[in-house]
Enzyme design. Structure first.
Site, PDB file in Angstrom:
ATOM      1  N   LYS A  25     -88.100  -4.418  38.818  1.00  0.00           N
ATOM      2  CA  LYS A  25     -87.359  -4.921  39.979  1.00  0.00           C
ATOM      3  C   LYS A  25     -88.295  -5.638  40.949  1.00  0.00           C
ATOM      4  O   LYS A  25     -89.497  -5.380  41.003  1.00  0.00           O
ATOM      5  CB  LYS A  25     -86.606  -3.779  40.669  1.00  0.00           C
ATOM      6  CG  LYS A  25     -85.495  -3.205  39.768  1.00  0.00           C
ATOM      7  CD  LYS A  25     -84.127  -3.300  40.357  1.00  0.00           C
ATOM      8  CE  LYS A  25     -83.073  -3.071  39.282  1.00  0.00           C
ATOM      9  NZ  LYS A  25     -82.348  -1.813  39.462  1.00  0.00           N
ATOM     10  N   ARG A  36     -83.678   4.176  33.778  1.00  0.00           N
ATOM     11  CA  ARG A  36     -83.223   3.009  33.010  1.00  0.00           C
ATOM     12  C   ARG A  36     -84.371   2.010  32.979  1.00  0.00           C
ATOM     13  O   ARG A  36     -84.765   1.509  34.029  1.00  0.00           O
ATOM     14  CB  ARG A  36     -81.992   2.413  33.709  1.00  0.00           C
ATOM     15  CG  ARG A  36     -81.396   1.209  33.029  1.00  0.00           C
ATOM     16  CD  ARG A  36     -80.223   0.677  33.854  1.00  0.00           C
ATOM     17  NE  ARG A  36     -79.640  -0.501  33.243  1.00  0.00           N
ATOM     18  CZ  ARG A  36     -80.150  -1.725  33.368  1.00  0.00           C
ATOM     19  NH1 ARG A  36     -81.236  -1.935  34.078  1.00  0.00           N
ATOM     20  NH2 ARG A  36     -79.565  -2.743  32.770  1.00  0.00           N
TER      21      ARG A  36
END
Ligand code: PMM
Length: 280
Positions: free
Chosen positions: A206, A246
């Protein structure tokens, strides 16, 4: 949880698995690398992304879910659409992962209630095209927890079994990558684990990791360059009691989860705990 994005434009893996056979092969590789579940998604949620049509999402997702499920792979479907969730469960998916927590499609609650599969409810404040404008918090940890618990109440009202609900702080979604928003949520994961629901954390590749690891000229680290940082977040999240992470690169994260489990077990068995005899 290993990620298979069947998209041409995901920010984190740039379309590598858009081809159906490549996506299926990648899912099998993720299992070989230690994934307990493979998350198949057909819609990019990168900041600024526009939505794909229902037909296109079904076309991308269902054949991949069905091929992996037929091979015995535990599959999760990453979708905000009830019709996609229903079709994927029909094709063998065992979990529904909804980044909107049921807000994007009012029919989702009914589908997951009927399917009786675990349902990941992520914190979300709106679609990706303008999500950063919604990243305004006085107390991010409290607001994310409260908004998630309001979602849980609404879902229970629609017949979703509480034991099927997994909570996710939604790192990067309506969280300002240049602020402490994401870090505060990682630092205070107990705000979510304390609800009694299992917690899923998605930090992999991210933007906030790339920002933290920017070079001396301020250029953010490219996405794949934050894989080691993802492993660090995994270790911290798993040690804080996360149920699932995840991730794009499974093997090192699976190691980190095992290390965190060993540390948690040793903590439980250590001096002063209820889990074992004091030593020394
Ligand atoms: N992040 C992305 C997609 N799906 N699902 C959950 N539950 N949590 C997340 O943080 C999450 C998600 C975006 O990342 P990607 O484009 O790399 O898949």
């Amino acid at each position: 949880m290993g990620v298979v994005n069947v998209t041409p434009d995901s920010f984190s893996d740039g379309g590598s698995w858009f081809d159906r056979d490549k996506a299926i092969g990648h899912g099998l590789d993720l299992v070989a690398a230690g994934a307990d579940v493979v998350d198949v998604g057909g819609e990019s949620t990168r900041p600024g992304a526009q939505r794909v049509t229902l037909e296109e999402e079904l076309r991308r997702v269902v054949p991949v879910v069905s091929a992996l499920a037929a091979d015995g792979v535990p599959v999760s479907v990453d979708t905000m659409r009830a019709e996609v969730a229903e079709a994927a469960v029909g094709a063998g998916a065992r979990l529904v992962n909804d980044v909107s927590g049921g807000l994007a499609d009012p029919a989702m609650a009914r589908v997951v209630a009927a399917a009786r599969v675990p349902y990941v409810v992520m914190h979300w404040r709106g679609h990706s095209h303008d999500m950063y404008s919604r990243a305004v918090y006085a107390d991010v940890v409290r607001e994310v927890r409260d908004e998630l618990l309001r979602r849980v109440d609404a879902l229970l009202g629609e017949g979703v079994d509480p034991s099927m609900i997994v909570l996710d702080p939604g790192l990067g979604f309506a969280k300002n990558p240049a602020s402490l928003d994401n870090w505060a949520l990682i630092a205070h994961l107990e705000a979510l684990t304390g609800t009694g629901h299992p917690v899923l954390v998605g930090a992999s590749r991210k933007r906030f990791l790339g920002k933290l690891l920017a070079g001396s000229d301020g250029t953010p680290r490219p996405f794949a360059g934050s894989d080691d940082a993802t492993v660090a977040v995994t270790a911290l999240a798993a040690a804080a009691g996360a149920w699932c992470v995840r991730v794009h690169r499974v093997a090192p994260n699976a190691d980190a989860v095992r290390i965190a489990a060993a540390v948690r077990a040793a903590r439980g068995a250590g001096p002063g705990s209820d889990g074992g005899e004091p030593r020394g």
